[in-house]
Write a protein that holds these residues in place. Structure first.
Motif, PDB file in Angstrom:
ATOM      1  N   SER A 128      44.757  35.856  68.186  1.00 37.97           N
ATOM      2  CA  SER A 128      45.244  37.508  68.403  1.00 37.97           C
ATOM      3  C   SER A 128      44.438  37.101  69.604  1.00 37.97           C
ATOM      4  CB  SER A 128      44.951  38.350  67.706  1.00 37.97           C
ATOM      5  OG  SER A 128      45.549  39.502  68.477  1.00 37.97           O
ATOM      6  N   TYR A 129      44.368  38.176  70.567  1.00 34.10           N
ATOM      7  CA  TYR A 129      44.468  38.440  71.796  1.00 34.10           C
ATOM      8  C   TYR A 129      43.207  39.361  71.016  1.00 34.10           C
ATOM      9  CZ  TYR A 129      42.671  41.411  75.539  1.00 34.10           C
ATOM     10  OH  TYR A 129      41.946  42.076  76.996  1.00 34.10           O
ATOM     11  N   CYS A 130      42.262  40.392  71.570  1.00 35.06           N
ATOM     12  CA  CYS A 130      41.221  40.837  70.255  1.00 35.06           C
ATOM     13  C   CYS A 130      40.092  42.037  72.159  1.00 35.06           C
ATOM     14  CB  CYS A 130      40.523  40.291  69.969  1.00 35.06           C
ATOM     15  SG  CYS A 130      40.555  39.355  68.411  1.00 35.06           S
TER      16      CYS A 130
ATOM     17  N   MET B 170      37.278  43.154  62.956  1.00 34.93           N
ATOM     18  CA  MET B 170      36.320  41.881  62.180  1.00 34.93           C
ATOM     19  C   MET B 170      35.170  42.611  62.560  1.00 34.93           C
ATOM     20  SD  MET B 170      38.428  39.081  64.072  1.00 34.93           S
ATOM     21  CE  MET B 170      39.649  40.533  65.575  1.00 34.93           C
ATOM     22  N   HIS B 171      33.611  42.580  62.047  1.00 39.20           N
ATOM     23  CA  HIS B 171      33.383  43.197  62.202  1.00 39.20           C
ATOM     24  C   HIS B 171      32.118  41.341  62.554  1.00 39.20           C
ATOM     25  CE1 HIS B 171      32.551  47.196  60.444  1.00 39.20           C
ATOM     26  NE2 HIS B 171      34.061  46.716  61.189  1.00 39.20           N
ATOM     27  N   ILE B 172      31.285  41.169  63.154  1.00 41.45           N
ATOM     28  CA  ILE B 172      30.851  39.857  63.787  1.00 41.45           C
ATOM     29  C   ILE B 172      29.578  40.305  64.300  1.00 41.45           C
ATOM     30  CG2 ILE B 172      30.838  38.143  65.650  1.00 41.45           C
ATOM     31  CD1 ILE B 172      34.011  38.846  65.928  1.00 41.45           C
ATOM     32  N   HIS B 173      28.333  39.122  62.822  1.00 42.25           N
ATOM     33  CA  HIS B 173      27.316  39.577  63.950  1.00 42.25           C
ATOM     34  C   HIS B 173      26.733  37.989  65.002  1.00 42.25           C
ATOM     35  CE1 HIS B 173      23.428  38.545  62.504  1.00 42.25           C
ATOM     36  NE2 HIS B 173      22.760  39.678  62.680  1.00 42.25           N
ATOM     37  N   THR B 174      26.019  38.893  65.544  1.00 36.17           N
ATOM     38  CA  THR B 174      25.241  37.842  66.463  1.00 36.17           C
ATOM     39  C   THR B 174      24.055  37.752  66.687  1.00 36.17           C
ATOM     40  OG1 THR B 174      25.025  39.529  68.425  1.00 36.17           O
ATOM     41  CG2 THR B 174      27.744  38.512  67.907  1.00 36.17           C
ATOM     42  N   GLU B 175      23.552  36.517  66.534  1.00 32.98           N
ATOM     43  CA  GLU B 175      22.020  36.168  67.088  1.00 32.98           C
ATOM     44  C   GLU B 175      22.157  35.563  68.262  1.00 32.98           C
ATOM     45  OE1 GLU B 175      19.640  34.426  64.068  1.00 32.98           O
ATOM     46  OE2 GLU B 175      20.054  35.765  62.901  1.00 32.98           O
ATOM     47  N   VAL B 176      21.416  36.009  68.772  1.00 31.65           N
ATOM     48  CA  VAL B 176      20.663  35.230  70.344  1.00 31.65           C
ATOM     49  C   VAL B 176      19.172  34.823  69.065  1.00 31.65           C
ATOM     50  CG1 VAL B 176      20.276  35.170  72.429  1.00 31.65           C
ATOM     51  CG2 VAL B 176      22.473  36.878  71.570  1.00 31.65           C
ATOM     52  N   SER B 177      19.037  33.315  70.244  1.00 29.45           N
ATOM     53  CA  SER B 177      17.945  32.599  69.866  1.00 29.45           C
ATOM     54  C   SER B 177      17.338  31.834  71.545  1.00 29.45           C
ATOM     55  CB  SER B 177      17.613  32.003  68.656  1.00 29.45           C
ATOM     56  OG  SER B 177      18.623  30.448  68.584  1.00 29.45           O
TER      57      SER B 177
ATOM     58  N   VAL C  71      29.119  43.277  66.731  1.00 29.91           N
ATOM     59  CA  VAL C  71      29.949  43.986  67.143  1.00 29.91           C
ATOM     60  C   VAL C  71      31.487  44.188  66.958  1.00 29.91           C
ATOM     61  CG1 VAL C  71      31.755  42.615  69.535  1.00 29.91           C
ATOM     62  CG2 VAL C  71      28.581  42.383  69.262  1.00 29.91           C
ATOM     63  N   ILE C  72      32.158  44.883  67.014  1.00 32.77           N
ATOM     64  CA  ILE C  72      33.275  45.128  66.187  1.00 32.77           C
ATOM     65  C   ILE C  72      34.085  44.595  67.310  1.00 32.77           C
ATOM     66  CG2 ILE C  72      34.895  46.403  65.155  1.00 32.77           C
ATOM     67  CD1 ILE C  72      32.340  47.580  64.050  1.00 32.77           C
ATOM     68  N   PHE C  73      35.380  43.543  66.792  1.00 31.37           N
ATOM     69  CA  PHE C  73      36.921  43.721  67.654  1.00 31.37           C
ATOM     70  C   PHE C  73      37.908  43.783  66.481  1.00 31.37           C
ATOM     71  CE2 PHE C  73      33.653  41.233  70.427  1.00 31.37           C
ATOM     72  CZ  PHE C  73      34.571  40.393  71.291  1.00 31.37           C
ATOM     73  N   VAL C  74      39.193  44.905  67.320  1.00 31.69           N
ATOM     74  CA  VAL C  74      40.437  45.232  67.079  1.00 31.69           C
ATOM     75  C   VAL C  74      41.064  44.076  67.197  1.00 31.69           C
ATOM     76  CG1 VAL C  74      42.518  46.289  66.767  1.00 31.69           C
ATOM     77  CG2 VAL C  74      39.992  47.381  66.864  1.00 31.69           C
ATOM     78  N   ALA C  75      42.100  43.100  66.879  1.00 32.37           N
ATOM     79  CA  ALA C  75      42.769  42.261  67.130  1.00 32.37           C
ATOM     80  C   ALA C  75      44.222  42.981  67.546  1.00 32.37           C
ATOM     81  CB  ALA C  75      43.591  41.594  66.195  1.00 32.37           C
ATOM     82  N   VAL C  76      44.436  42.662  68.583  1.00 28.89           N
ATOM     83  CA  VAL C  76      46.280  43.678  69.485  1.00 28.89           C
ATOM     84  C   VAL C  76      47.241  42.092  69.640  1.00 28.89           C
ATOM     85  CG1 VAL C  76      44.227  45.469  70.496  1.00 28.89           C
ATOM     86  CG2 VAL C  76      44.720  43.575  71.639  1.00 28.89           C
TER      87      VAL C  76
END
Length: 161
Positions: free
Chosen positions: A53-55, A89-96, A113-118
């Motif tokens: 879905s679009y978020c 959706m709670h999304i954990h991100t890691e940059v290396s 980062v938290i996204f909401v599906a619309v």
């Protein structure tokens, strides 16, 4: 006639690319805003892949910048769904990053980062529930749940003022 197999939804994505000369500022370091742009792109890809879905981005927080990234570094941005609500959706991100000749990754930053599906009507729409399958995924979910409670306490405290 056999039933088609259900395809497993991807809950994690990794973007891999070289930091370009146009990504750095006058100090020769990739600025925080550019890193956040990369984080948002990877997290969006994970959210869309999970929800189909679009978020929209609802929250970016708990960002920690550790080591700087330079032009020519091989950058990896990994984004993984760690918890789902009804439409969030709670999304954990890691940059290396690493020197492409050595491939010894160095952690640069991480955040939630938290996204909401619309849906097509622009309103929040349900997302499939995520069930963690490893000890690390369970720990990440617990961390996300603890942050929900902390954010609710902060909002309540601010509303009292």
């Amino acid at each position: 006639m056999s039933t088609p197999e259900l395809k497993q939804r991807p809950h994690s994505v990794t973007l891999r690319f070289l930091a370009a000369p146009t990504d750095v500022d006058v100090t020769g370091i990739v600025p925080a805003g550019t890193v956040l742009e990369w984080v948002d792109k990877a997290a969006y890809a994970a959210a869309v892949g999970w929800s189909s879905s679009y978020c929209v981005t609802a929250y970016v927080g708990n960002i920690h910048f550790e080591d700087p990234i330079h032009s020519g570094d091989l950058v990896e941005v990994t984004a993984s769904v760690v918890y789902t609500g009804t439409s969030s959706m709670h999304i954990h991100t890691e940059v290396s990053f690493s020197d492409p000749r050595e491939l010894r990754p160095v952690k640069s930053s991480s955040c939630l980062v938290i996204f909401v599906a619309v849906g097509e009507n622009g309103k929040p729409t349900a997302v499939p529930a995520f069930t963690p399958g490893t000890a690390k995924e369970i720990a990440m979910r617990e961390s996300a749940l603890a942050r929900i409670e902390i954010r609710e306490q902060i909002v309540a405290s601010m509303n009292e003022q």
